[in-house]
Enzyme design. Structure first.
Site, PDB file in Angstrom:
ATOM      1  CB  CYS A  99      61.601  73.676 134.658  1.00  0.00           C
ATOM      2  SG  CYS A  99      61.559  73.911 133.011  1.00  0.00           S
ATOM      3  NE  ARG A 234      50.120  78.057 131.440  1.00  0.00           N
ATOM      4  CZ  ARG A 234      49.215  76.990 131.352  1.00  0.00           C
ATOM      5  NH1 ARG A 234      49.055  76.659 130.046  1.00  0.00           N
ATOM      6  NH2 ARG A 234      48.975  76.505 132.355  1.00  0.00           N
TER       7      ARG A 234
END
Length: 336
Positions: A99, A234
């Site tokens: 991240c 996503r």
């Protein structure tokens, strides 16, 4: 859960995504696929150990197989957090080394740890000693000015030496300087070939590929090419039916194709229980907006839920009203 449950499920997994893959999202995804491995949002070890925020570990048993992703860089603290996750019943503990957010950098965890493979190895080893379930890593191919072809093999060798047997590799670099977290998901070029080469270098390491994968066709191609797993982010959130409804028969060779209409009706008791406990409808329905992407009526489905979910008294009836906006398919009558 059997100890190897996560290994089998990792053939296809849904990536941990902050603000998206919460317990309500995972419950919905599980209704669409029985076997796909689901991940929590990243939970920091500090929140669990120092903050005593054990509610962050809450989930439904129906979500299994489900893995906990941790963020942190203190081996001792991560070991305690991993033990808490194992005691909560998760089937895997995953360490976030991918991240790129500012908050993650300031806490010295996430993608910035790609620069400290020895520390990551210490973290993995400490977590391994603390739990009997798999400890895995999710990483990038490098950060900033690192040369992925040089740093990724060293990084993987370090964590393998620490006992890590499974890794998910987001096939992009992370630019910690100059790009936002959102831009880091799109702008750095994908290097799938490098991830494939890592499988050749580490044949006994279970490698899942992540980044830019938008279909089951792509997932099957990577599996056929020799990778052990595929992680989708996503695309699975914005169009869950396209990824998950056929995942069980196509990826795992078992089960049948599911229908998003059925998942909606199966969500109704869950929604009712959530509301009875004091929750809000929008906390659940925000994850359902993409269920009928590309279907006639999908826009009205989203509109009814988006405009109505926050109104006082909104409940399952609103979801059924939204479902009636979807045109029946394959000659089946609309549910509800």
């Amino acid at each position: 859960m059997p100890k190897n449950a996560a290994v089998k499920a990792a053939r296809l997994s849904i990536a941990p995504m902050m603000d998206w893959t919460d317990r309500h999202c995972r419950y919905l995804h599980r209704l669409l696929s029985t076997h796909t491995l689901l991940y929590t949002e990243m939970v920091t070890s500090a929140a669990l150990v120092r903050g005593q925020a054990l509610h962050l570990l809450d989930y439904s048993q129906a979500e299994h197989p489900v893995a906990l992703q941790l963020g942190g860089s203190d081996p001792k603290e991560l070991a305690v957090a991993a033990r808490l996750g194992a005691e909560a019943g998760y089937c895997e503990i995953n360490l976030n080394v991918g991240c790129p957010s500012d908050r993650v950098q300031s806490g010295c965890f996430g993608a910035v740890l790609m620069e400290q493979p020895a520390l990551v190895a210490q973290c993995v080893a400490a977590m391994q000693r603390a739990v009997s379930i798999p400890v895995t890593v999710k990483c990038r191919i490098g950060v900033d000015d690192q040369i992925p072809e040089e740093v990724l093999p060293e990084f993987l060798a370090r964590i393998v030496g620490a006992g890590c047997e499974r890794v998910s590799i987001h096939a992009r670099k992370a630019w910690l300087q100059g790009l936002s977290p959102k831009e880091n998901r799109d702008i750095p070029p994908l290097d799938y070939d490098l991830v494939m080469r890592m499988k050749g270098l580490f044949p006994n390491l279970h490698i899942s590929i992540n980044g830019g994968i938008t279909s089951l066709d792509q997932a099957e191609a990577f599996l056929e090419a020799g990778l052990d797993g595929v992680m989708i982010g996503r695309a699975a959130y914005h169009d869950p039916a396209a990824i998950l409804c056929a995942a069980d028969p196509r990826i795992f060779g078992t089960g049948t194709v599911t229908r998003p209409e059925d998942a909606v009706t199966q969500m109704l008791p869950y929604i009712e229980a959530h509301l009875t406990a004091g929750g809000k409808l929008g906390q659940i329905t925000r994850h359902m907006l993409g269920l009928f992407t590309g279907r006639p009526g999908a826009r009205m489905w989203r509109r009814v839920l988006s405009e109505g979910a926050h109104r006082p008294g909104a409940g399952p009836e609103l979801v059924l009203e939204a479902l009636r906006q979807i045109a029946p398919r394959d000659g089946l009558q609309q549910t509800g």
